[in-house]
Scaffold this active site. Structure first.
Site, PDB file in Angstrom:
ATOM      1  N   GLU A  91       2.324  16.814  -7.925  1.00 11.53           N
ATOM      2  CA  GLU A  91       0.663  17.154  -8.460  1.00 11.53           C
ATOM      3  C   GLU A  91      -0.118  17.958  -7.078  1.00 11.53           C
ATOM      4  O   GLU A  91       0.364  17.514  -5.997  1.00 11.53           O
ATOM      5  CB  GLU A  91       0.219  16.101  -8.905  1.00 11.53           C
ATOM      6  CG  GLU A  91       0.886  15.496 -10.033  1.00 11.53           C
ATOM      7  CD  GLU A  91       0.197  14.271 -10.402  1.00 11.53           C
ATOM      8  OE1 GLU A  91      -1.136  13.979 -10.311  1.00 11.53           O
ATOM      9  OE2 GLU A  91       0.875  13.364 -11.279  1.00 11.53           O
ATOM     10  N   CYS A 104      -5.694  19.941  -2.956  1.00 11.76           N
ATOM     11  CA  CYS A 104      -4.876  18.669  -2.424  1.00 11.76           C
ATOM     12  C   CYS A 104      -3.543  18.864  -2.890  1.00 11.76           C
ATOM     13  O   CYS A 104      -3.163  18.769  -4.024  1.00 11.76           O
ATOM     14  CB  CYS A 104      -5.784  17.560  -3.415  1.00 11.76           C
ATOM     15  SG  CYS A 104      -5.009  15.948  -3.032  1.00 11.76           S
ATOM     16  N   CYS A 111       6.828   8.454  -3.476  1.00 15.07           N
ATOM     17  CA  CYS A 111       6.388   7.906  -2.081  1.00 15.07           C
ATOM     18  C   CYS A 111       7.305   6.531  -2.149  1.00 15.07           C
ATOM     19  O   CYS A 111       7.488   5.820  -3.067  1.00 15.07           O
ATOM     20  CB  CYS A 111       4.983   7.756  -2.053  1.00 15.07           C
ATOM     21  SG  CYS A 111       4.371   6.813  -0.613  1.00 15.07           S
ATOM     22  N   CYS A 115       2.282   1.080  -2.381  1.00 19.73           N
ATOM     23  CA  CYS A 115       1.054   0.489  -2.684  1.00 19.73           C
ATOM     24  C   CYS A 115       0.645   0.385  -4.192  1.00 19.73           C
ATOM     25  O   CYS A 115       0.844   0.760  -4.917  1.00 19.73           O
ATOM     26  CB  CYS A 115      -0.226   1.431  -2.078  1.00 19.73           C
ATOM     27  SG  CYS A 115       0.102   1.996  -0.355  1.00 19.73           S
ATOM     28  N   CYS A 118      -1.526   2.374  -6.541  1.00 22.10           N
ATOM     29  CA  CYS A 118      -1.282   3.936  -6.402  1.00 22.10           C
ATOM     30  C   CYS A 118      -0.321   4.274  -7.434  1.00 22.10           C
ATOM     31  O   CYS A 118       0.898   3.602  -7.765  1.00 22.10           O
ATOM     32  CB  CYS A 118      -0.763   4.218  -5.148  1.00 22.10           C
ATOM     33  SG  CYS A 118      -0.357   5.731  -5.075  1.00 22.10           S
ATOM     34  N   CYS A 332      -3.923  11.421  -7.870  1.00 19.76           N
ATOM     35  CA  CYS A 332      -2.711  11.820  -8.005  1.00 19.76           C
ATOM     36  C   CYS A 332      -1.645  11.028  -8.362  1.00 19.76           C
ATOM     37  O   CYS A 332      -2.081   9.734  -8.150  1.00 19.76           O
ATOM     38  CB  CYS A 332      -2.283  12.621  -6.634  1.00 19.76           C
ATOM     39  SG  CYS A 332      -2.272  14.454  -6.467  1.00 19.76           S
TER      40      CYS A 332
HETATM   41  N1  SAH Z   1      -0.077   8.498   1.380  1.00 21.31           N
HETATM   42  C1  SAH Z   1      -1.350   8.861   1.847  1.00 21.31           C
HETATM   43  C2  SAH Z   1      -1.876  10.302   1.082  1.00 21.31           C
HETATM   44  C3  SAH Z   1      -1.827  10.329  -0.450  1.00 21.31           C
HETATM   45  S1  SAH Z   1      -2.660   9.176  -1.233  1.00 21.31           S
HETATM   46  C4  SAH Z   1      -2.129   7.636   1.853  1.00 21.31           C
HETATM   47  O1  SAH Z   1      -1.931   6.806   1.409  1.00 21.31           O
HETATM   48  O2  SAH Z   1      -3.121   8.027   2.527  1.00 21.31           O
HETATM   49  C5  SAH Z   1      -4.351   9.834  -1.046  1.00 21.31           C
HETATM   50  C6  SAH Z   1      -5.489   8.668  -1.342  1.00 21.31           C
HETATM   51  O3  SAH Z   1      -5.717   8.347  -2.631  1.00 21.31           O
HETATM   52  C7  SAH Z   1      -5.277   7.690  -0.146  1.00 21.31           C
HETATM   53  O4  SAH Z   1      -6.485   7.115   0.286  1.00 21.31           O
HETATM   54  C8  SAH Z   1      -4.769   6.489  -1.196  1.00 21.31           C
HETATM   55  O5  SAH Z   1      -4.871   5.193  -0.930  1.00 21.31           O
HETATM   56  C9  SAH Z   1      -5.679   6.796  -2.643  1.00 21.31           C
HETATM   57  N2  SAH Z   1      -5.419   6.514  -3.673  1.00 21.31           N
HETATM   58  C10 SAH Z   1      -4.067   5.975  -4.357  1.00 21.31           C
HETATM   59  N3  SAH Z   1      -4.238   5.333  -5.605  1.00 21.31           N
HETATM   60  C11 SAH Z   1      -5.601   5.267  -5.874  1.00 21.31           C
HETATM   61  C12 SAH Z   1      -6.307   4.962  -7.026  1.00 21.31           C
HETATM   62  N4  SAH Z   1      -5.544   4.207  -8.028  1.00 21.31           N
HETATM   63  N5  SAH Z   1      -7.658   4.785  -6.629  1.00 21.31           N
HETATM   64  C13 SAH Z   1      -8.182   5.387  -5.803  1.00 21.31           C
HETATM   65  N6  SAH Z   1      -7.608   5.805  -4.557  1.00 21.31           N
HETATM   66  C14 SAH Z   1      -6.338   5.628  -4.518  1.00 21.31           C
HETATM   67 FE1  SF4 Z   2       2.309   6.153  -1.015  1.00 24.55          FE
HETATM   68 FE2  SF4 Z   2       0.324   5.942  -2.685  1.00 24.55          FE
HETATM   69 FE3  SF4 Z   2       0.465   4.476  -0.892  1.00 24.55          FE
HETATM   70 FE4  SF4 Z   2      -0.308   6.862  -0.398  1.00 24.55          FE
HETATM   71  S1  SF4 Z   2      -1.318   5.259  -1.524  1.00 24.55           S
HETATM   72  S2  SF4 Z   2       1.187   5.548   0.793  1.00 24.55           S
HETATM   73  S3  SF4 Z   2       0.993   7.967  -2.042  1.00 24.55           S
HETATM   74  S4  SF4 Z   2       1.885   4.467  -2.425  1.00 24.55           S
END
Ligand code: SAH
Ligand code: SF4
Length: 346
Positions: A91, A104, A111, A115, A118, A332
């Site tokens: 995306e 973006c 990944c 997390c 996410c 994303c």
């Molecule tokens: N992997 C990197 C960059 C991609 S994620 C990282 O984790 O920083 C981009 C941002 O979106 C990160 O700050 C991540 O923590 C946040 N993010 C992921 N899922 C989310 C959600 N459900 N609600 C809000 N922020 C989210």
């Molecule tokens: Fe990976 Fe999502 Fe965690 Fe960023 S927030 S490190 S994309 S699992």
């Protein structure tokens, strides 16, 4: 196996062409064509037919095809699902701000970091993207929207510091004046906190903005939502962030997703404030985007306001991030997840 010429620097193309007995000025021409986004070697009109044939036989040009596109009715944010030669898709989101267009982009297909909040983390990991595939996302968006991108955030799918070499290569190529010419000061890189790579990045002294996804004030909460924290705890992470600031002179941006009842109390805010006090930083609060199956809910607005108040009393600037494209699930990972479901037999 054809090679990825779109990820090569000019001097690398020069070495490749020297092996074919081509003069070195050819490399500058070929590099410029490749970085201008030509879709086929035949478009390289000032390159001889003979060399074009060699290029076709030995190299390929990355491109990103639009599989899906959603445009927000509220603010025109465009979200794309883009696929590469092997059918893998990521995306990218194109947002319009008053100062121009920000894209973006993704750095990996999926990944590994897992997390819990996410959508990308939930769909697993397929592969790293090459530098040329990161560039191809930008070009596909520019072409589709008929605009020029001025800012880039590496905040799409994937953990950029888990694909370090390709990401650094991308950063150098995207800044080249023969290519997209977008400088480091217009780029933000977001990481979940891979500590050794933060040190490596700091030592490169690039003028990009580092965003660190913190999302919790202590190890207990952070380890529950972000598995990487079990490897590199908050103390170690913040130490690396201080080093980054010392080396680059750049302010760090901490991302903090506000999750109802998980990390959004005033006590959580106080603990965060005590850890960040005195640091050259900014805190971005993001009401968590609800992803199916996580059970997490957005914090209430009054909780977010009191959280900010606590940080500000400690002298730490904090803002709630404006959510663009909220009607199209612009955060994303969500579009790809629904795409994979449609493609599969479910
Ligand atoms: N992997 C990197 C960059 C991609 S994620 C990282 O984790 O920083 C981009 C941002 O979106 C990160 O700050 C991540 O923590 C946040 N993010 C992921 N899922 C989310 C959600 N459900 N609600 C809000 N922020 C989210
Ligand atoms: Fe990976 Fe999502 Fe965690 Fe960023 S927030 S490190 S994309 S699992």
């Amino acid at each position: 196996m054809p090679k990825d010429i779109g990820s090569m620097f000019e001097n690398e193309i020069s070495e490749e062409l020297a092996a074919f007995g081509e003069p070195s000025y050819r490399a500058a021409q070929v590099f410029k064509w490749v970085q201008s986004g030509v879709k086929s070697f035949d478009e390289m009109t000032n390159v001889s037919k003979k060399l074009r044939k060699k290029l076709v036989e030995n190299y390929y040009l990355s491109s990103a095809a639009i599989e899906k596109k959603l445009i927000s009715d509220y603010d025109g944010t465009r979200k794309y699902l883009l696929s590469f030669h092997d059918g893998e898709a990521v995306e990218s989101v194109l947002m319009q701000y008053h100062h121009g267009y920000t894209s973006c982009i993704s750095t990996q297909v999926g990944c590994k970091m897992g997390c819990t909040f996410c959508a990308t983390g939930k769909s697993g990991f397929s592969r790293n993207l090459t530098a040329s595939e990161m560039l191809a996302q930008l070009r596909a968006e520019q072409e589709d929207a008929g605009i020029r991108i001025s800012n880039i955030v590496l905040m799409g799918m994937g953990e950029p510091l888990d694909n370090f070499d390709n990401v650094v290569r991308f950063l150098k190529l995207v800044g080249d004046d023969k290519g997209l010419n977008i400088g480091m000061r217009h780029i933000s890189l977001s990481t979940c906190g891979i500590v050794p790579k933060i040190y490596e990045l700091a030592d490169m002294k690039l003028q990009l903005t580092l965003s660190v996804s913190l999302h919790a004030p202590n190890d207990q909460i952070r380890s529950r939502t972000m598995p990487i924290n079990r490897k590199y705890g908050i103390g170690e992470l913040l130490k690396a962030c201080r080093y980054y600031i010392d080396q680059t002179g750049r302010r760090i941006s901490f991302e903090y997703a506000m999750i109802d009842g998980v990390n959004d109390s005033s006590a959580n805010a106080q603990e965060l404030a005590s850890k960040l006090k005195g640091m050259l930083c900014h805190v971005n609060l993001i009401p968590v985007n609800t992803v199916g199956g996580t059970g997490y809910q957005k914090s209430r607005m009054d909780r977010i306001k009191s959280f900010i108040a606590v940080l500000e009393r400690a002298g730490i600037t904090a803002t709630v991030r404006r959510t663009l494209g909220s009607d199209i699930n612009a955060s994303c990972g969500q579009l790809r997840r629904s795409y994979i479901k449609e493609e599969g037999s479910e």
